[in-house]
Scaffold this motif. Structure first.
Motif, PDB file in Angstrom:
ATOM      1  N   HIS A   6       0.699  -1.473  -0.117  1.00 50.57           N
ATOM      2  CA  HIS A   6       0.477  -0.558   0.327  1.00 50.57           C
ATOM      3  C   HIS A   6       0.825   0.982  -0.417  1.00 50.57           C
ATOM      4  O   HIS A   6       0.305   2.750   0.399  1.00 50.57           O
ATOM      5  CB  HIS A   6      -0.951   0.269   1.594  1.00 50.57           C
ATOM      6  CG  HIS A   6      -2.487  -0.385   0.983  1.00 50.57           C
ATOM      7  ND1 HIS A   6      -3.709  -0.554   1.851  1.00 50.57           N
ATOM      8  CD2 HIS A   6      -2.562  -0.589  -0.103  1.00 50.57           C
ATOM      9  CE1 HIS A   6      -4.619  -0.915   1.035  1.00 50.57           C
ATOM     10  NE2 HIS A   6      -4.331  -1.354   0.313  1.00 50.57           N
ATOM     11  N   GLU A  15      -0.889   7.234  -5.900  1.00 51.27           N
ATOM     12  CA  GLU A  15      -1.586   7.984  -6.700  1.00 51.27           C
ATOM     13  C   GLU A  15      -2.593   7.122  -6.139  1.00 51.27           C
ATOM     14  O   GLU A  15      -3.533   7.844  -5.963  1.00 51.27           O
ATOM     15  CB  GLU A  15      -1.706   8.062  -8.294  1.00 51.27           C
ATOM     16  CG  GLU A  15      -0.398   8.179  -8.953  1.00 51.27           C
ATOM     17  CD  GLU A  15      -1.232   9.311  -9.748  1.00 51.27           C
ATOM     18  OE1 GLU A  15      -2.686   9.921  -9.432  1.00 51.27           O
ATOM     19  OE2 GLU A  15      -0.066  10.640  -9.588  1.00 51.27           O
ATOM     20  N   TYR A  16      -2.704   5.704  -5.586  1.00 50.30           N
ATOM     21  CA  TYR A  16      -4.079   4.869  -5.096  1.00 50.30           C
ATOM     22  C   TYR A  16      -3.270   3.855  -4.985  1.00 50.30           C
ATOM     23  O   TYR A  16      -2.991   3.619  -5.176  1.00 50.30           O
ATOM     24  CB  TYR A  16      -5.494   5.504  -6.049  1.00 50.30           C
ATOM     25  CG  TYR A  16      -5.040   3.751  -7.073  1.00 50.30           C
ATOM     26  CD1 TYR A  16      -5.398   2.910  -7.026  1.00 50.30           C
ATOM     27  CD2 TYR A  16      -5.058   4.502  -8.196  1.00 50.30           C
ATOM     28  CE1 TYR A  16      -5.498   2.120  -7.895  1.00 50.30           C
ATOM     29  CE2 TYR A  16      -5.113   3.392  -9.266  1.00 50.30           C
ATOM     30  CZ  TYR A  16      -5.823   2.145  -9.093  1.00 50.30           C
ATOM     31  OH  TYR A  16      -5.672   1.435  -9.673  1.00 50.30           O
ATOM     32  N   GLY A  18      -5.246   0.221  -3.004  1.00 58.16           N
ATOM     33  CA  GLY A  18      -6.057  -0.624  -3.607  1.00 58.16           C
ATOM     34  C   GLY A  18      -6.191  -2.066  -3.393  1.00 58.16           C
ATOM     35  O   GLY A  18      -5.435  -2.954  -2.306  1.00 58.16           O
ATOM     36  N   CYS A  34      -5.035  -3.644 -10.031  1.00 57.11           N
ATOM     37  CA  CYS A  34      -5.324  -2.664  -8.854  1.00 57.11           C
ATOM     38  C   CYS A  34      -6.704  -1.883  -8.917  1.00 57.11           C
ATOM     39  O   CYS A  34      -6.978  -1.059  -9.663  1.00 57.11           O
ATOM     40  CB  CYS A  34      -4.303  -1.387  -8.839  1.00 57.11           C
ATOM     41  SG  CYS A  34      -3.705  -1.420  -6.875  1.00 57.11           S
ATOM     42  N   ASP A  36      -9.342   0.633  -6.333  1.00 60.99           N
ATOM     43  CA  ASP A  36      -8.972   1.778  -5.734  1.00 60.99           C
ATOM     44  C   ASP A  36      -9.688   1.227  -4.016  1.00 60.99           C
ATOM     45  O   ASP A  36     -11.275   0.279  -4.600  1.00 60.99           O
ATOM     46  CB  ASP A  36      -9.822   3.043  -6.177  1.00 60.99           C
ATOM     47  CG  ASP A  36      -9.495   4.153  -5.234  1.00 60.99           C
ATOM     48  OD1 ASP A  36      -9.474   4.102  -4.102  1.00 60.99           O
ATOM     49  OD2 ASP A  36      -8.262   4.942  -5.554  1.00 60.99           O
ATOM     50  N   GLN A  37      -8.825   1.322  -3.731  1.00 58.26           N
ATOM     51  CA  GLN A  37      -9.573   0.439  -1.754  1.00 58.26           C
ATOM     52  C   GLN A  37     -10.903   1.784  -1.786  1.00 58.26           C
ATOM     53  O   GLN A  37     -12.118   1.364  -1.128  1.00 58.26           O
ATOM     54  CB  GLN A  37      -8.425   1.112  -1.179  1.00 58.26           C
ATOM     55  CG  GLN A  37      -8.310   2.573  -1.072  1.00 58.26           C
ATOM     56  CD  GLN A  37      -7.234   2.277   0.730  1.00 58.26           C
ATOM     57  OE1 GLN A  37      -7.337   1.866   1.177  1.00 58.26           O
ATOM     58  NE2 GLN A  37      -6.289   3.288   0.114  1.00 58.26           N
ATOM     59  N   HIS A  38     -11.188   2.539  -2.824  1.00 58.03           N
ATOM     60  CA  HIS A  38     -12.646   3.403  -2.264  1.00 58.03           C
ATOM     61  C   HIS A  38     -13.537   3.249  -4.010  1.00 58.03           C
ATOM     62  O   HIS A  38     -12.859   3.981  -4.271  1.00 58.03           O
ATOM     63  CB  HIS A  38     -12.463   4.556  -2.134  1.00 58.03           C
ATOM     64  CG  HIS A  38     -11.292   5.308  -0.808  1.00 58.03           C
ATOM     65  ND1 HIS A  38     -11.879   4.930   0.457  1.00 58.03           N
ATOM     66  CD2 HIS A  38     -10.213   5.563  -0.598  1.00 58.03           C
ATOM     67  CE1 HIS A  38     -11.065   4.901   1.452  1.00 58.03           C
ATOM     68  NE2 HIS A  38      -9.829   5.495   0.558  1.00 58.03           N
ATOM     69  N   ALA A  39     -13.776   1.805  -3.904  1.00 63.06           N
ATOM     70  CA  ALA A  39     -13.730   1.879  -5.282  1.00 63.06           C
ATOM     71  C   ALA A  39     -15.312   2.431  -5.452  1.00 63.06           C
ATOM     72  O   ALA A  39     -16.277   2.382  -4.795  1.00 63.06           O
ATOM     73  CB  ALA A  39     -14.252  -0.457  -5.606  1.00 63.06           C
ATOM     74  N   THR A  78      -2.872  -6.804  -1.386  1.00 59.22           N
ATOM     75  CA  THR A  78      -3.010  -5.257  -1.355  1.00 59.22           C
ATOM     76  C   THR A  78      -2.128  -5.041  -2.890  1.00 59.22           C
ATOM     77  O   THR A  78      -1.127  -5.966  -3.465  1.00 59.22           O
ATOM     78  CB  THR A  78      -2.344  -3.812  -0.589  1.00 59.22           C
ATOM     79  OG1 THR A  78      -1.134  -4.950  -0.192  1.00 59.22           O
ATOM     80  CG2 THR A  78      -3.156  -4.728   1.084  1.00 59.22           C
ATOM     81  N   ALA A  80      -1.020  -1.226  -4.815  1.00 60.91           N
ATOM     82  CA  ALA A  80      -0.511   0.337  -4.797  1.00 60.91           C
ATOM     83  C   ALA A  80      -0.068   1.262  -6.459  1.00 60.91           C
ATOM     84  O   ALA A  80       0.484   0.071  -7.193  1.00 60.91           O
ATOM     85  CB  ALA A  80       0.449   0.867  -3.949  1.00 60.91           C
TER      86      ALA A  80
END
Length: 260
Positions: A6, A15-16, A18, A34, A36-39, A78, A80
């Motif tokens: 991460h 950048e992000y 996930g 990958c 994004d963790q805030h999909a 994870t 990144a």
């Protein structure tokens, strides 16, 4: 994209972050990507026949222990996505079959090769370079069996490569290093040759490896002709193997175009 992390290497900005997703292991293969963790989802999305699943670690093929990189069975992987944090130009490539980058390049990280199980129709088709130290985040800790990630091992005996370098790594884990070449405009891998095009400098040369013709689809990669094994490789532990491809021309070279 850096799997199993991460965070980003020095001189690189995030950048992000996930999670690693791919097809279900029993479906048809996609690439590992990958997410994004805030999909988010599309507001107009409807039911689909194509699905992506979180990726879990499979121990045995990946050595799992706190002293061996911290990989843990069934934990979600994870990832990144990173960029250089200044205006310099450079190229990044993976040096397959080596534990360290060349001294003329900057090593971003090193680790071992991984991908889908050799006989699974699904998960990801592309070969990943997993870092030697994993970073986990949210996870269930129990087996969900979506996309499954396994370590790679060499399978060189009896497949045409007789040099001691390749014979010594048979059934050993495949190392990799992710390297940055500063002031390089572009890089490419040339298949079927040991030489570079005009204006390019050789970084390393070797042979083309992929999955066997009887296994499920894998990615072609150029493995260094002085191949090494991953430290503390046990041999025959891992459940996914890489074997030489069945082509007459098996030479390959990784090249860089340098600024003059």
């Amino acid at each position: 994209m850096i799997p199993a992390s991460h965070t980003c290497p020095d001189y690189w900005a995030l950048e992000y972050a996930g999670y690693l997703f791919a097809a279900h292991y029993s479906h048809k293969k996609t690439n590992w990507i990958c997410i994004d963790q805030h999909a988010e989802s599309l507001s107009s999305s409807t039911s689909s026949q194509s699905y992506l699943y979180p990726t879990e670690v499979e121990c045995g093929s990946i050595s799992c222990s706190r002293t061996y990189g911290g990989y843990i069975q069934d934990k979600e992987m994870t990832c990144a996505v990173c960029r250089p944090n200044n205006d310099r130009f450079s190229t990044v490539y993976t040096h397959w079959g080596k534990n360290q980058c060349k001294s003329s390049t900057r090593q971003l990280y090193s680790g071992f090769a991984a991908g889908g199980y050799y006989n699974h129709a699904g998960s990801g088709a592309n070969t990943l370079c997993l870092p030697s130290e994993v970073t986990f985040a949210e996870h269930t800790g129990t087996s969900q069996d979506g996309a499954l990630l396994y370590g790679y091992e060499y399978y060189t005996s009896g497949y045409g490569l007789t040099s001691s370098s390749y014979q010594q790594v048979h059934l050993k884990e495949v190392p990799c290093s992710v390297c940055e070449n500063i002031n390089s405009f572009t890089s490419l891998t040339v298949y079927g040759k040991f030489r570079c095009p005009a204006g390019y400098n050789i970084d390393y040369h070797g042979y083309v490896f992929s999955s066997s013709n009887s296994d499920k689809k894998g990615q072609y990669v150029c493995v260094d002709n002085q191949a090494e094994s991953y430290p503390n490789s046990q041999g025959s532990m891992w459940h996914h193997s890489m074997s030489t491809v069945y082509w007459e021309s098996r030479n390959s070279v990784h090249t860089m175009y340098q600024a003059v």
